[in-house]
Enzyme design. Sequence first.
Site, PDB file in Angstrom:
ATOM      1  N   PHE A 227       0.857  -1.186   0.000  1.00 21.66           N
ATOM      2  CA  PHE A 227       0.000   0.000   0.000  1.00 21.66           C
ATOM      3  C   PHE A 227       0.889   1.231   0.000  1.00 21.66           C
ATOM      4  O   PHE A 227       1.733   1.390   0.886  1.00 21.66           O
ATOM      5  CB  PHE A 227      -0.931   0.037   1.215  1.00 21.66           C
ATOM      6  CG  PHE A 227      -1.883   1.208   1.153  1.00 21.66           C
ATOM      7  CD1 PHE A 227      -3.058   1.120   0.426  1.00 21.66           C
ATOM      8  CD2 PHE A 227      -1.587   2.408   1.778  1.00 21.66           C
ATOM      9  CE1 PHE A 227      -3.926   2.208   0.326  1.00 21.66           C
ATOM     10  CE2 PHE A 227      -2.451   3.504   1.685  1.00 21.66           C
ATOM     11  CZ  PHE A 227      -3.625   3.397   0.954  1.00 21.66           C
TER      12      PHE A 227
ATOM     13  N   ASP B  63       9.294   2.650   1.696  1.00 24.88           N
ATOM     14  CA  ASP B  63       8.131   3.416   2.131  1.00 24.88           C
ATOM     15  C   ASP B  63       7.985   3.179   3.633  1.00 24.88           C
ATOM     16  O   ASP B  63       7.451   2.148   4.069  1.00 24.88           O
ATOM     17  CB  ASP B  63       6.895   2.940   1.346  1.00 24.88           C
ATOM     18  CG  ASP B  63       5.605   3.623   1.819  1.00 24.88           C
ATOM     19  OD1 ASP B  63       5.624   4.255   2.891  1.00 24.88           O
ATOM     20  OD2 ASP B  63       4.589   3.503   1.109  1.00 24.88           O
TER      21      ASP B  63
ATOM     22  N   LYS C 120       2.733  10.075   8.493  1.00 23.19           N
ATOM     23  CA  LYS C 120       2.030   9.670   9.721  1.00 23.19           C
ATOM     24  C   LYS C 120       2.590  10.251  11.019  1.00 23.19           C
ATOM     25  O   LYS C 120       2.254  11.358  11.401  1.00 23.19           O
ATOM     26  CB  LYS C 120       1.974   8.146   9.780  1.00 23.19           C
ATOM     27  CG  LYS C 120       1.047   7.580   8.683  1.00 23.19           C
ATOM     28  CD  LYS C 120       0.694   6.159   8.919  1.00 23.19           C
ATOM     29  CE  LYS C 120      -0.193   5.578   7.842  1.00 23.19           C
ATOM     30  NZ  LYS C 120      -1.616   5.885   7.975  1.00 23.19           N
TER      31      LYS C 120
HETATM   32  N1  PLP Z   1       2.400   4.336   2.500  1.00 23.49           N
HETATM   33  C1  PLP Z   1       2.086   3.535   3.526  1.00 23.49           C
HETATM   34  C2  PLP Z   1       3.001   2.408   3.873  1.00 23.49           C
HETATM   35  C3  PLP Z   1       0.919   3.746   4.275  1.00 23.49           C
HETATM   36  O1  PLP Z   1       0.619   2.939   5.286  1.00 23.49           O
HETATM   37  C4  PLP Z   1       0.085   4.830   3.912  1.00 23.49           C
HETATM   38  C5  PLP Z   1      -1.175   5.098   4.633  1.00 23.49           C
HETATM   39  O2  PLP Z   1      -1.710   4.279   5.330  1.00 23.49           O
HETATM   40  C6  PLP Z   1       0.458   5.643   2.829  1.00 23.49           C
HETATM   41  C7  PLP Z   1       1.618   5.373   2.157  1.00 23.49           C
HETATM   42  C8  PLP Z   1      -0.403   6.803   2.413  1.00 23.49           C
HETATM   43  O3  PLP Z   1      -0.294   7.822   3.328  1.00 23.49           O
HETATM   44  P1  PLP Z   1      -1.351   9.048   3.328  1.00 23.49           P
HETATM   45  O4  PLP Z   1      -2.675   8.473   3.685  1.00 23.49           O
HETATM   46  O5  PLP Z   1      -0.810   9.987   4.365  1.00 23.49           O
HETATM   47  O6  PLP Z   1      -1.321   9.639   1.956  1.00 23.49           O
END
Ligand code: PLP
Length: 396
Positions: A139, A224, A253
């Site tokens: 994700f 990520d 986050k």
């Molecule tokens: N990358 C990862 C690993 C995530 O867990 C998330 C959100 O849960 C995102 C990217 C996307 O982040 P945002 O919702 O702040 O755009």
Amino acid sequence: MENKTTEQWMELTQKVVANTYARYPVVFTRGKGVRLFDNDGREYLDFFAGIATVSLGHCHAGVTAAMKKQVATLVHTSNLYHIPEQSELARRLVEMSFGDRAFFCNSGGEANEAAIKLARKWAKSQGRGHEIITAHDSFHGRTLATVAATGQLKYQKGFEPMPEGFPKMPYGDLDAARAAISQRTAAVMVEPIQAEGGVHVPPAGYLKGLRKLCSEKGCLLIFDEVQTGMGRTGKMFAYEHEDAPPDIMTLAKALGNGMPIGCMIATEKVMSAFEPGNHASTFGGNPLACAAANAVLDVMTSAGFLDGVAERGEYLGRQLKKLASEIPGAKEVRGRGMLWGIEIEGEAAPYVKKALENGLLIGVAGPNVLRFAPPLVATRGDIRKMIEIMRRYVLE
Ligand code: PLP
């Protein structure tokens, strides 16, 4: 803002807010530490922290004080000018990581979007292709490019055609990664632990193996760390568990403890592919967001903070394993630090609803995994209380 009843707030949301979320029937109006309070004053134990975001707990005194001070001083100027709070935050982040430079934005998706653009720009300068290999069940966000990078078709459905150039590989499989990388590959992008996709922890050596592979093949490695970063796994960044520094890392986050901020960090070699005008964000790294993040770092870099997270995280894992051993339908408990999942037979969502009805917030990760991502400051007592609610009311 006038007072309304819980029903009135929910009605208003349903009437005028875009229908993109299936919201639980609760209206939170106040938070303190690991506790949330709803519109009717009912107390909840928060083991989801705004989706792994409010890591220092709700309304942390130090972060609140820093934001109050900044909000009364200067909130926004734009990146047309120098921003002391941003420069200081970048200095601290690069000093504590593999990176040399940081780009700031407002969310995880945006941070990944920046990483994708940087990787493509860098690859072009090296005569390599533009593909970014990502993993099944990953994700990476909800912008069009990060949805294409995400290895779950349900997030892409209805938005096709997807931007091309994001081939997928199985997660945790180094042979598959080796076979997938070619001269077309600009970068390999993975989460050090797949969070949303089901709390999948890769086999030991996977991150280090990817590091070696990408170096050998001449492509970039992107981690990520939007969810795993900022202490969530018991180290500041999850790549530190294997001493496997990437070329690019994304954060969001917990960086602002709820204040929106995203960050993309890279080595000088890679970040030098960006020139003025190549990428931007109006709000990215503004004084208020950076003041919050600097206050977060004050706490997270204080003596013993991360050791405490690691220690209580192990306790949380042990307690969840014990709990799962009592549930006939529990298949596996996975995780690290303060990020854990229990895979169960059947749907996880009804259990999350039941927990909420009994004053406990947890989440799902994929259809059949219960996710636990409390504030990092949750105590052993909070963990025992969570287990008690789960045992007595949720999994009975
Ligand atoms: N990358 C990862 C690993 C995530 O867990 C998330 C959100 O849960 C995102 C990217 C996307 O982040 P945002 O919702 O702040 O755009």
